[in-house]
Design an enzyme around this catalytic site. Structure first.
Site, PDB file in Angstrom:
ATOM      1  N   ARG A  58     -20.277  -1.431  -1.654  1.00 60.36           N
ATOM      2  CA  ARG A  58     -21.200  -0.446  -2.564  1.00 60.36           C
ATOM      3  C   ARG A  58     -22.721  -0.856  -2.797  1.00 60.36           C
ATOM      4  O   ARG A  58     -23.896   0.702  -2.671  1.00 60.36           O
ATOM      5  CB  ARG A  58     -21.121  -0.326  -3.836  1.00 60.36           C
ATOM      6  CG  ARG A  58     -19.217   0.278  -4.401  1.00 60.36           C
ATOM      7  CD  ARG A  58     -18.419  -0.033  -5.528  1.00 60.36           C
ATOM      8  NE  ARG A  58     -17.884   0.604  -5.444  1.00 60.36           N
ATOM      9  CZ  ARG A  58     -16.798   0.831  -6.524  1.00 60.36           C
ATOM     10  NH1 ARG A  58     -17.084  -0.216  -7.083  1.00 60.36           N
ATOM     11  NH2 ARG A  58     -15.952   1.834  -6.681  1.00 60.36           N
ATOM     12  N   ASN A  95       0.674  -1.757  -0.014  1.00 61.67           N
ATOM     13  CA  ASN A  95      -0.012   0.368  -0.083  1.00 61.67           C
ATOM     14  C   ASN A  95       1.119   1.495  -0.336  1.00 61.67           C
ATOM     15  O   ASN A  95       0.094   2.614  -0.886  1.00 61.67           O
ATOM     16  CB  ASN A  95      -1.113  -0.248   1.220  1.00 61.67           C
ATOM     17  CG  ASN A  95      -2.297  -1.151   1.537  1.00 61.67           C
ATOM     18  OD1 ASN A  95      -2.170  -1.603   2.278  1.00 61.67           O
ATOM     19  ND2 ASN A  95      -1.999  -1.629  -0.161  1.00 61.67           N
ATOM     20  N   CYS A 106     -16.486 -27.700 -16.504  1.00 59.88           N
ATOM     21  CA  CYS A 106     -15.415 -28.221 -17.163  1.00 59.88           C
ATOM     22  C   CYS A 106     -14.411 -27.921 -18.182  1.00 59.88           C
ATOM     23  O   CYS A 106     -13.469 -28.878 -18.167  1.00 59.88           O
ATOM     24  CB  CYS A 106     -16.317 -29.511 -18.583  1.00 59.88           C
ATOM     25  SG  CYS A 106     -17.651 -28.236 -19.912  1.00 59.88           S
TER      26      CYS A 106
END
Length: 632
Positions: free
Chosen positions: A124, A58, A175
């Site tokens: 949100r 960060n 698959c």
């Protein structure tokens, strides 16, 4: 006179800025910039909430954080750092999820403005609904690389976050992941599933074994092998049990794991001859006979994460990572599990090596650890400058709201390139509410198309109500005159219903489910439309107008029965059904910029992921999971 009027208005706005209460949801890339802007603008009553802690990755753009803050609460450190800009500010920080019951309607009603700096669609959606219920203006935002967006949401005045349907995500049937991968992303997802099967939360839908239900298997080899040895694992004479149980029995031996996944399972796939009539067949590998290809010459000058591994290197890293992860799992005790994290070296090494080994087997281009980390995290790089610009636009829109001019607010889009008018920031008029929105329109009603004879109550709860319709803790009653409750938000009350089918409760075509989410102060009538098979092998589809849907269904039914033809004159065909929970949702490429002449929503541009965040990609940076397009 005009100048004095402007002065009076400016003074009025300053007073409102100083007295209003603001909630900032998210203290990451945008959140850090936003908190700094708010205190410097004169906002002094601020509360911020973020569930995350600070990671090293960060630090290159979330400038309120320093190295000594790593591991600490983002919201708390952001508060302390922002106070240095204005010690007189009153900032309250919560290290928590905004989606818990502690933050209900009363909590949101305390604020004059709510500002989102979030990273995922679920949060949100939730904040959008809470602001609608509390009747508080919400400023929504997001960035993805050089792109960004800010929009204002106000009940009854503008469209809400959920008024516009989100783009359908690209999917791959299970698959394809298990049997016939053809792209690097298929191998990456398979490797992440294998991690969970061995060390994480076991999920039957993430089984990495060959899929004998593949619709392409016109031959009988796979089913015959299963029928003839129903109690044995078809790939090695091992009694059927969970992948982790078997791995524990063999002591997580890397060589045996390697042979199971990369030799025996591949040999079994080769027995399904129908799969390889038009495909390159896979190549089984043996632990003791691997290619010792050297690293590419042009890799030598690059950082380690960007070098291509030889097959032997992949096997060595695969073995080392298993030993480390085995030790980490043992520390969790009985019933413990590991959570895959791109920033955990052992977990990342496992996925990168396993994905590349599988790619080699299927003749797929192998990727560097750097590339695989990007794919595994569905990354769009975070750029500090973009976050700063978007945070500034948020504050500008908030000043319009406080001045009483919310009607002048705009949806603002940040482009990568200037438009024909040489503008990078493109303002667009806010749209009116969608009259058919099932969240903000007065009629809270939505139609969901599904197969009532195949969907379980748990799938309805997890995938449709929570996943598709954005609820957090729904209570569901069948509108059958009896008030049958099939889902309760109270733990333990309806768990016995989880594995029952919707049809077991008399739910059929045109049945209505009355759903209440008390946390969101939101109720919704869900009209069920039964359909045997859905388009694109979906498990369910959320649709709008029931009359339009009925007309569409009638047309499709006629097509399925051969009564209509396609545009090219051939009879319509339907795809073999693959349930959605067995499919993989893949994040699409980076969104396009907003054109000058046409407004384009960027609702799925997200700011940052809720766990550990990503760096801006530079010469010496590692791609990590920070800004992504949200999977819905």
């Amino acid at each position: 006179m005009a100048a004095s009027m402007v002065g009076v208005l400016a003074e009025n706005v300053r007073e409102k800025v100083a007295s209003c209460k603001v909630l900032v949801v998210g203290a990451g890339g945008i959140g850090c910039e936003l908190l700094k802007n708010l205190v410097l603008t004169g906002f002094v009553n601020i509360e911020t909430i973020d569930l995350d802690t600070i990671d090293v990755s960060n630090l290159n753009r979330q400038f309120l954080f320093r190295k000594e803050h790593v591991g600490k609460s983002k919201s708390q450190v952001a508060k302390e750092s922002a106070l240095r800009f204005n010690p007189d500010a009153n900032i309250v920080a919560y290290h928590d999820s905004v989606m818990t019951s502690d933050y209900g309607i009363d909590f949101f009603q305390k604020f004059d403005i709510v500002m989102n700096a979030l990273d995922n669609r679920a949060a949100r959606n939730h904040v959008n609904r809470m602001c609608l219920a509390a009747d508080r203006p919400l400023i929504e935002s997001g960035t993805a690389g050089y792109l960004g967006q800010v929009t204002v949401i106000k009940k009854g005045l503008t469209e809400c976050y959920e008024c516009i349907p989100k783009p359908t995500q690209k999917t791959f049937p299970g698959c394809t992941i298990r049997n016939t991968p053809s792209e690097p992303i298929h191998c990456v997802v398979w490797a992440k599933h294998l991690f969970n099967q061995l060390f994480g939360e076991e999920d039957p839908d993430q089984d990495v074994s060959p899929d004998t239900a593949d619709p392409e298997l016109t031959g009988e080899a796979g089913q015959t092998a299963l029928d003839s040895d129903a109690k044995k694992d078809v790939t090695g004479g091992i009694e059927r049990k969970s992948t982790r149980g078997w791995a524990q029995d063999i002591g997580y031996d890397p060589e045996k794991l390697f042979h199971k996944m990369f030799r025996d399972d591949i040999k079994y796939l080769l027995s399904m001859e129908a799969l390889w009539k038009k495909r390159r067949p896979p190549l089984p590998l043996d632990w003791n006979n691997l290619s010792h290809t050297a690293e590419k010459q042009d890799d030598q000058g690059t950082i380690s994460d960007q070098r291509h591994w030889s097959l032997q290197q992949c096997a060595d890293i695969f073995a080392r990572s298993i030993d480390t992860l085995k030790t980490d799992l043992a520390k969790q005790g009985d019933g413990g599990m590991l959570v895959w994290d791109k920033d955990d070296d052992a977990g990342m090494d496992f996925v990168a090596s396993a994905a590349n080994i599988r790619a080699h087997i299927f003749g797929i281009a192998e990727k560097t650890r750097f590339d695989i980390k990007s794919m595994a995290g569905n990354i769009i790089p975070a750029i500090a400058t973009t976050n700063a610009i978007i945070a500034a636009v948020i504050v500008m829109e908030s000043l319009k709201i406080l001045s009483g001019n919310i009607d002048t607010c705009k949806a603002v889009y940040l482009n990568r390139q200037p438009n024909p008018r040489k503008k990078l920031l493109v303002p667009c008029a806010l749209d009116k509410p969608n009259p058919k929105c099932y969240v903000c329109a007065p009629k809270h009603e939505v139609t969901v198309m599904l197969n009532t004879q195949k969907m379980t109550i748990k799938q309805l709860d997890d995938q449709v109500l929570k996943g598709g319709l954005g609820m957090v803790a729904p209570d569901v009653e069948v509108d059958d005159g009896k008030g049958t409750i099939i889902i309760s938000s109270e733990e333990g009350e309806t768990e016995e219903n989880n594995d029952k089918l919707l049809s077991d409760f008399g739910i059929q075509n045109k049945s209505v489910l009355k759903c209440d989410d008390f946390l969101q102060n939101y109720n919704l009538n869900v009209i069920i439309v039964h359909k045997e098979k859905l388009e694109d092998d979906q498990m369910f589809a959320i649709v709008g107008d029931l009359d339009e849907l009925q007309a569409k269904i009638e047309a499709e039914n006629a097509k399925d029965q051969g009564e209509t033809t396609t545009n090219n004159g051939h009879a319509g065909t339907s795809n073999t059904e693959v349930e959605e929970e067995d499919d993989l949702m893949i994040v699409d490429d980076e969104p396009q910029e907003v054109p000058a002449a046409k407004k384009r929503k960027l609702d799925d541009v997200s700011e940052e992921t809720p766990s550990k965040k990503m760096k801006k990609m530079g010469d010496n940076d590692t791609a990590t999971d920070d800004d992504v397009l949200v999977i819905g």
